[in-house]
Motif scaffolding. Sequence first.
Motif, PDB file in Angstrom:
ATOM      1  N   CYS A  10      17.314  -2.762 -21.191  1.00 37.74           N
ATOM      2  CA  CYS A  10      17.037  -1.393 -21.627  1.00 37.74           C
ATOM      3  C   CYS A  10      17.047  -0.465 -20.421  1.00 37.74           C
ATOM      4  CB  CYS A  10      15.690  -1.310 -22.337  1.00 37.74           C
ATOM      5  SG  CYS A  10      15.175   0.389 -22.738  1.00 37.74           S
ATOM      6  N   LEU A  30       6.163   0.067 -23.085  1.00 31.54           N
ATOM      7  CA  LEU A  30       6.171  -1.378 -22.875  1.00 31.54           C
ATOM      8  C   LEU A  30       5.948  -2.144 -24.174  1.00 31.54           C
ATOM      9  CD1 LEU A  30       4.366  -1.440 -19.444  1.00 31.54           C
ATOM     10  CD2 LEU A  30       6.748  -2.033 -19.912  1.00 31.54           C
ATOM     11  N   ALA A  33       9.385  -2.287 -25.471  1.00 29.92           N
ATOM     12  CA  ALA A  33      10.138  -3.304 -24.734  1.00 29.92           C
ATOM     13  C   ALA A  33       9.804  -4.705 -25.245  1.00 29.92           C
ATOM     14  CB  ALA A  33       9.830  -3.197 -23.243  1.00 29.92           C
ATOM     15  N   HIS A  38      13.034  -7.013 -24.644  1.00 29.80           N
ATOM     16  CA  HIS A  38      13.779  -6.616 -23.454  1.00 29.80           C
ATOM     17  C   HIS A  38      13.387  -7.511 -22.272  1.00 29.80           C
ATOM     18  CE1 HIS A  38      14.104  -2.300 -25.254  1.00 29.80           C
ATOM     19  NE2 HIS A  38      15.056  -3.105 -25.700  1.00 29.80           N
ATOM     20  N   THR A  41      13.777  -4.065 -18.106  1.00 25.98           N
ATOM     21  CA  THR A  41      13.484  -2.677 -18.465  1.00 25.98           C
ATOM     22  C   THR A  41      13.668  -1.811 -17.233  1.00 25.98           C
ATOM     23  OG1 THR A  41      11.883  -3.342 -20.165  1.00 25.98           O
ATOM     24  CG2 THR A  41      11.736  -1.086 -19.347  1.00 25.98           C
ATOM     25  N   TRP A  43      13.472   2.036 -16.022  1.00 24.71           N
ATOM     26  CA  TRP A  43      13.049   3.410 -16.302  1.00 24.71           C
ATOM     27  C   TRP A  43      13.453   4.308 -15.142  1.00 24.71           C
ATOM     28  CZ3 TRP A  43       7.302   2.333 -18.050  1.00 24.71           C
ATOM     29  CH2 TRP A  43       7.310   1.860 -19.376  1.00 24.71           C
ATOM     30  N   LEU A  68       4.353  -7.902 -21.929  1.00 26.90           N
ATOM     31  CA  LEU A  68       5.558  -8.664 -21.602  1.00 26.90           C
ATOM     32  C   LEU A  68       5.243 -10.041 -21.038  1.00 26.90           C
ATOM     33  CD1 LEU A  68       7.734  -5.834 -19.973  1.00 26.90           C
ATOM     34  CD2 LEU A  68       7.740  -6.626 -22.346  1.00 26.90           C
TER      35      LEU A  68
END
Length: 219
Positions: A10, A30, A33, A38, A41, A43, A68
Amino acid sequence: TVPPTPSHICLHNINGIPKDPGLSKLSAGLQIAASMDHDITAWVETNTPWHSDPYTSSHLASYAHKYLGTGCAIITSSNELDPNPSPSQTGGCALILKPSLASHICNRGSDPLGRFCWATLQGKASKKVTIICGYRASSSNNGERSAYFHQQRGLETLNRSTENPINSFYTDIHKLIQRECSHPNHEFLLLCDANESITNSLRPKAGTLDWLAQEHTLR
């Protein structure tokens, strides 16, 4: 032979992180995500001085490990060299890898001007891949609080005052790729908001997206 497992990636321009209680935008991002599984990630335009903002940094780590998994890798980048910093520093980025990938990191780094950060993963049979997360500042007409001017002031501290922040973004990523990914078995993945598109120019000017794409066969 076991087929390779695909990684879910992502890239998101989050356009800043509001400093509301609990930093709800971090938590929501998150959680998304996690729900979308994901693995990587990226950003960009986080607009956060990560190097001097322990409150936001600690919340990012806490939420990443909560949603995560414990053992996530977090690499951030913000402008550490601007002699006139502001609490709402523009630009910056954050790269977050789930534990399954974080355990394969053999090198990582962060640009001191807040333009990009990266992580290199060790694979099988001496294969490596470097994941680069970056944000290229837009043009210089956005005022002195823009990422462009923040980076320009940072370049001056490096005795690079004649350089254009836009061109230097591409030339410095080019140098990073040359330095980190010189081996034939070393690939790279560039995840960035370049504020422009590849036009496939046949003779691109050095220090442009088309030039970087041509130098490294980007698609």
